[in-house]
Design an enzyme around this catalytic site. Sequence first.
Site, PDB file in Angstrom:
ATOM      1  N   ARG A  86     -50.654  28.381  61.580  1.00  0.00           N
ATOM      2  CA  ARG A  86     -52.042  28.034  61.884  1.00  0.00           C
ATOM      3  C   ARG A  86     -52.108  26.604  62.403  1.00  0.00           C
ATOM      4  NH1 ARG A  86     -54.686  27.143  57.959  1.00  0.00           N
ATOM      5  NH2 ARG A  86     -53.227  27.654  56.298  1.00  0.00           N
ATOM      6  N   TYR A 216     -49.990  33.538  67.081  1.00  0.00           N
ATOM      7  CA  TYR A 216     -49.605  33.541  65.662  1.00  0.00           C
ATOM      8  C   TYR A 216     -50.711  34.120  64.765  1.00  0.00           C
ATOM      9  CZ  TYR A 216     -48.933  32.261  60.890  1.00  0.00           C
ATOM     10  OH  TYR A 216     -48.856  32.348  59.527  1.00  0.00           O
ATOM     11  N   GLY A 218     -52.487  33.952  61.754  1.00  0.00           N
ATOM     12  CA  GLY A 218     -53.732  33.377  61.260  1.00  0.00           C
ATOM     13  C   GLY A 218     -54.647  32.862  62.365  1.00  0.00           C
ATOM     14  N   LYS A 225     -58.513  35.081  58.679  1.00  0.00           N
ATOM     15  CA  LYS A 225     -59.057  33.767  58.338  1.00  0.00           C
ATOM     16  C   LYS A 225     -60.370  33.526  59.082  1.00  0.00           C
ATOM     17  CE  LYS A 225     -56.113  33.510  55.506  1.00  0.00           C
ATOM     18  NZ  LYS A 225     -55.051  32.941  54.803  1.00  0.00           N
ATOM     19  N   HIS A 245     -60.599  32.610  49.440  1.00  0.00           N
ATOM     20  CA  HIS A 245     -59.160  32.719  49.726  1.00  0.00           C
ATOM     21  C   HIS A 245     -58.443  33.043  48.417  1.00  0.00           C
ATOM     22  CE1 HIS A 245     -55.417  30.567  51.670  1.00  0.00           C
ATOM     23  NE2 HIS A 245     -55.347  31.872  51.780  1.00  0.00           N
ATOM     24  N   SER A 267     -52.433  28.166  51.072  1.00  0.00           N
ATOM     25  CA  SER A 267     -51.463  28.926  51.854  1.00  0.00           C
ATOM     26  C   SER A 267     -50.037  28.643  51.383  1.00  0.00           C
ATOM     27  CB  SER A 267     -51.594  28.547  53.323  1.00  0.00           C
ATOM     28  OG  SER A 267     -52.906  28.804  53.761  1.00  0.00           O
ATOM     29  N   CYS A 269     -48.652  29.257  48.554  1.00  0.00           N
ATOM     30  CA  CYS A 269     -48.566  28.724  47.196  1.00  0.00           C
ATOM     31  C   CYS A 269     -48.555  29.821  46.142  1.00  0.00           C
ATOM     32  CB  CYS A 269     -49.684  27.734  46.936  1.00  0.00           C
ATOM     33  SG  CYS A 269     -49.473  26.206  47.876  1.00  0.00           S
ATOM     34  N   GLY A 270     -48.284  31.059  46.539  1.00  0.00           N
ATOM     35  CA  GLY A 270     -47.980  32.076  45.539  1.00  0.00           C
ATOM     36  C   GLY A 270     -48.980  33.203  45.332  1.00  0.00           C
ATOM     37  N   LYS A 271     -49.956  33.392  46.227  1.00  0.00           N
ATOM     38  CA  LYS A 271     -50.922  34.470  46.018  1.00  0.00           C
ATOM     39  C   LYS A 271     -50.264  35.851  46.070  1.00  0.00           C
ATOM     40  CE  LYS A 271     -53.726  33.137  49.208  1.00  0.00           C
ATOM     41  NZ  LYS A 271     -52.938  31.925  49.492  1.00  0.00           N
ATOM     42  N   THR A 272     -49.514  36.115  47.151  1.00  0.00           N
ATOM     43  CA  THR A 272     -48.919  37.446  47.296  1.00  0.00           C
ATOM     44  C   THR A 272     -47.987  37.729  46.116  1.00  0.00           C
ATOM     45  OG1 THR A 272     -49.080  37.285  49.687  1.00  0.00           O
ATOM     46  CG2 THR A 272     -47.528  38.900  48.814  1.00  0.00           C
ATOM     47  N   ASN A 273     -47.214  36.721  45.734  1.00  0.00           N
ATOM     48  CA  ASN A 273     -46.280  36.926  44.623  1.00  0.00           C
ATOM     49  C   ASN A 273     -47.008  37.191  43.306  1.00  0.00           C
ATOM     50  OD1 ASN A 273     -43.189  36.438  45.188  1.00  0.00           O
ATOM     51  ND2 ASN A 273     -44.383  35.248  46.651  1.00  0.00           N
ATOM     52  N   ASP A 294     -54.836  38.085  49.437  1.00  0.00           N
ATOM     53  CA  ASP A 294     -55.192  36.874  50.195  1.00  0.00           C
ATOM     54  C   ASP A 294     -56.685  36.564  50.213  1.00  0.00           C
ATOM     55  OD1 ASP A 294     -54.073  34.702  51.806  1.00  0.00           O
ATOM     56  OD2 ASP A 294     -55.119  35.579  53.506  1.00  0.00           O
ATOM     57  N   ARG A 385     -43.102  35.876  58.695  1.00  0.00           N
ATOM     58  CA  ARG A 385     -44.066  36.731  57.990  1.00  0.00           C
ATOM     59  C   ARG A 385     -43.706  38.201  58.094  1.00  0.00           C
ATOM     60  NH1 ARG A 385     -48.608  34.274  55.127  1.00  0.00           N
ATOM     61  NH2 ARG A 385     -48.192  32.075  55.496  1.00  0.00           N
ATOM     62  N   ASN A 512     -44.747  34.458  35.201  1.00  0.00           N
ATOM     63  CA  ASN A 512     -46.150  34.004  35.200  1.00  0.00           C
ATOM     64  C   ASN A 512     -47.028  34.920  34.352  1.00  0.00           C
ATOM     65  OD1 ASN A 512     -45.462  31.855  36.831  1.00  0.00           O
ATOM     66  ND2 ASN A 512     -45.959  32.919  38.745  1.00  0.00           N
TER      67      ASN A 512
HETATM   68  P1  GTP Z   1     -50.252  32.777  52.281  1.00  0.00           P
HETATM   69  O1  GTP Z   1     -49.892  34.125  52.779  1.00  0.00           O
HETATM   70  O2  GTP Z   1     -49.868  31.691  53.228  1.00  0.00           O
HETATM   71  O3  GTP Z   1     -51.677  32.668  51.892  1.00  0.00           O
HETATM   72  O4  GTP Z   1     -49.292  32.465  51.005  1.00  0.00           O
HETATM   73  P2  GTP Z   1     -49.370  32.957  49.484  1.00  0.00           P
HETATM   74  O5  GTP Z   1     -50.314  32.094  48.725  1.00  0.00           O
HETATM   75  O6  GTP Z   1     -49.578  34.420  49.407  1.00  0.00           O
HETATM   76  O7  GTP Z   1     -47.904  32.577  48.943  1.00  0.00           O
HETATM   77  P3  GTP Z   1     -46.647  33.515  48.609  1.00  0.00           P
HETATM   78  O8  GTP Z   1     -46.881  34.376  47.399  1.00  0.00           O
HETATM   79  O9  GTP Z   1     -46.221  34.197  49.837  1.00  0.00           O
HETATM   80  O10 GTP Z   1     -45.570  32.412  48.200  1.00  0.00           O
HETATM   81  C1  GTP Z   1     -45.236  31.360  49.066  1.00  0.00           C
HETATM   82  C2  GTP Z   1     -43.927  30.725  48.654  1.00  0.00           C
HETATM   83  O11 GTP Z   1     -44.006  30.267  47.303  1.00  0.00           O
HETATM   84  C3  GTP Z   1     -42.763  31.714  48.704  1.00  0.00           C
HETATM   85  O12 GTP Z   1     -41.629  31.053  49.239  1.00  0.00           O
HETATM   86  C4  GTP Z   1     -42.543  32.083  47.270  1.00  0.00           C
HETATM   87  O13 GTP Z   1     -41.211  32.433  47.018  1.00  0.00           O
HETATM   88  C5  GTP Z   1     -42.973  30.822  46.508  1.00  0.00           C
HETATM   89  N1  GTP Z   1     -43.534  31.177  45.178  1.00  0.00           N
HETATM   90  C6  GTP Z   1     -44.461  32.104  44.905  1.00  0.00           C
HETATM   91  N2  GTP Z   1     -44.702  32.180  43.576  1.00  0.00           N
HETATM   92  C7  GTP Z   1     -43.907  31.272  42.990  1.00  0.00           C
HETATM   93  C8  GTP Z   1     -43.703  30.856  41.620  1.00  0.00           C
HETATM   94  O14 GTP Z   1     -44.292  31.375  40.678  1.00  0.00           O
HETATM   95  N3  GTP Z   1     -42.808  29.853  41.437  1.00  0.00           N
HETATM   96  C9  GTP Z   1     -42.126  29.259  42.458  1.00  0.00           C
HETATM   97  N4  GTP Z   1     -41.274  28.289  42.175  1.00  0.00           N
HETATM   98  N5  GTP Z   1     -42.283  29.625  43.749  1.00  0.00           N
HETATM   99  C10 GTP Z   1     -43.172  30.614  44.016  1.00  0.00           C
HETATM  100  C1  SPV Z   2     -52.540  31.482  55.149  1.00  0.00           C
HETATM  101  O1  SPV Z   2     -52.066  30.580  55.860  1.00  0.00           O
HETATM  102  O2  SPV Z   2     -53.294  31.249  54.170  1.00  0.00           O
HETATM  103  C2  SPV Z   2     -52.186  32.885  55.415  1.00  0.00           C
HETATM  104  C3  SPV Z   2     -51.403  33.173  56.600  1.00  0.00           C
HETATM  105  O3  SPV Z   2     -52.581  33.772  54.688  1.00  0.00           O
HETATM  106  S1  SPV Z   2     -52.397  33.222  58.012  1.00  0.00           S
HETATM  107  O4  SPV Z   2     -52.964  34.562  58.122  1.00  0.00           O
HETATM  108  O5  SPV Z   2     -51.522  32.956  59.139  1.00  0.00           O
HETATM  109  O6  SPV Z   2     -53.448  32.256  57.933  1.00  0.00           O
HETATM  110 MN    MN Z   3     -53.533  33.027  52.865  1.00  0.00          MN
END
Ligand code: GTP
Ligand code: SPV
Ligand code: MN
Length: 605
Positions: A86, A216, A218, A225, A245, A267, A269-273, A294, A385, A512
């Site tokens: 982005r 790209y 986003g 977004k 978000h 972004s 920072c761990g949402k998907t995980n 997201d 991605r 977590n």
């Molecule tokens: P966007 O799609 O950009 O909105 O990202 P997101 O917030 O969904 O983050 P995502 O879950 O994809 O994690 C982003 C990065 O953080 C990845 O490299 C993960 O491996 C790492 N990560 C996620 N959860 C954790 C956690 O609990 N601990 C640590 N150390 N890293 C984490």
């Molecule tokens: C973010 O950056 O928060 C994402 C990826 O979820 S994007 O859709 O590219 O904005």
């Molecule tokens: Mn996001």
Amino acid sequence: MKNVAPAIFPPNGIGDTKPANQAVLDWVDEIAGLTQPENIFWCDGSERENEFLIAESLKQNVLIELNQKKVPRSYLHRSDPNDVARVEQFTFVCTATKEEAGPTNNWSEPGETYTKLRGLLKGGMRGRTLFVIPYIMGPPDSPLTKVGFEITDSQYVVLNMRIMTRMGEIALKRLGNDPNAEWNRGVHSLLDISPERRFICHFPQDNAIISVGSGYGGNVLLSKKCLALRIGSYLARKQGWLAEHMLILGVESPEGKKHYVAAAFPSACGKTNFAMLIPPEHFKGWKVTTVGDDIAWMQIRNGRLHAINPENGYFGVVPGTSYKSNPNAMRSIEHDTLYTNVALTDDDDVWWEGKDGDPPAHAIDWRGNDWTLNSKEKAAHPNSRFTTPMRNNLALDPDVEKGEGVPISAIIFGGRRSDTAPLVYQAFDWAHGVYLGATMASETTAAATGAVGKVRRDPMAMLPFCGYNIGYYFQHWLDIGKKLTNPPQIFSVNWFRKGPDGKFLWPGFGENMRVLKWIIDRCEENQKASALESPIGWLPSPHDLELAGLDIDHKSVAELLCIDHEEWQKEIAAHKEFFDSLGGVVPKELLQQREKLATRFKECA
Ligand code: GTP
Ligand code: SPV
Ligand code: MN
């Protein structure tokens, strides 16, 4: 690899599903007149259309076919190396006045901006196909669901939108024939993918978006977004709901008691995980399910916040994804997935930093260059991605299609902080919780261009996504709280605190669950988990957290839960600096929260 590709010519029966609504036809006419495409392709979202577009994309080198035994029906796309994230500096909110866009948005005057963009779009699609993508955001029977149309000259965008949204006929049906119906107008053109001609512009008052010069995610999947957050937040304030978000997850105890939780992390920072968390062995019988990864749209029902996920797929960060960190994501992306900017192995499989197993001796990196174990460059781009349908997720929540949404017990704000912010704590009440959200900070990541690892304030993880004045947004949050008779409890988490050795103190990912359990126990009427009152909020003591079976030493736990008064004095000063930088738009109630926080520290000193 090509990003800009010449026109394609579909056989009869493909690309000809014209909508009946005259307003849509007029708008497409107008944009086609301006951009001068070779032809127009009306998308219907069908399987046949998808197969045709994939075949054409392979021929045109927009996609690379992957090893169909290893990753069936999955493809790789490489974006232009200047176009991988982005671009916040080129993102604009074009409200009538600068004041409405507020201190945190780039603003430009709508009239001038339309003129500038029309100039750029003029003849911009010559020799290309103009695709019209009808889509809806939200479950088909939700009152919050919105209709959008995206015009694009990128097949990659069409293929992604088919995964990320409910696309095609379903939107035409929902829109109907009424020329005055509400729908979002999104125009996207790659132009020549030059950063000099890259603008992502939002016209909230017209429910319109124009994005040029990027390919790209986003920046160009305008549903996400642009509509679901920037325009969405603007509409949400007007209509009395919240566009956030946030991931949404369900957590069910072995006794069958279920809570839903929404969490805002910036972004990457761990949402998907977190949304796909698999509880560790110690939590036998506990189940976590994903509603969204997201974006959350939330409305008040019977005095409670209810959330829907407006999306239909996940556009997730690839690096770091493994069977160890996120098995649900790994299984989801084993098939029917589009990969962007990962590495390609010699047997046409995908690879990235952090994937299970040994790295390949040789691969083609995300730029298309040879890569070996000795290469200094990363094989996959840090913001590479996956685009995968949410139905690929084995942990998908059964209520994901529920129109009324799921009731939210807890809201979590989380940032990426090496210091200061403890693993978890709970706000005293709603207004205090809004303060936690408004002052949250996080280290920047590769999801946006610019420096990585810089601490910045990112209120509610919405700094890049709030489509109007952030001060009004804070007030809207406070007002929503006043309308809730059963408000969610609000928490702050930080998975990313580091020890003196520079390593993460907390194992994160599945572990977590231990924090999540404390959170939902705090939401139970009889508050099943205890906590200590601290100046920043309710803080668990080490024995309040379920840590059995976790290999972590007492010292690390103590550090994770420590409130360092010196660090917090700096933090409170930073809150003030941030609020001051917003130039007088911060609601009084939040300024008072800051004073109360400072006083609590003084009282316990
Ligand atoms: P966007 O799609 O950009 O909105 O990202 P997101 O917030 O969904 O983050 P995502 O879950 O994809 O994690 C982003 C990065 O953080 C990845 O490299 C993960 O491996 C790492 N990560 C996620 N959860 C954790 C956690 O609990 N601990 C640590 N150390 N890293 C984490
Ligand atoms: C973010 O950056 O928060 C994402 C990826 O979820 S994007 O859709 O590219 O904005
Ligand atoms: Mn996001």
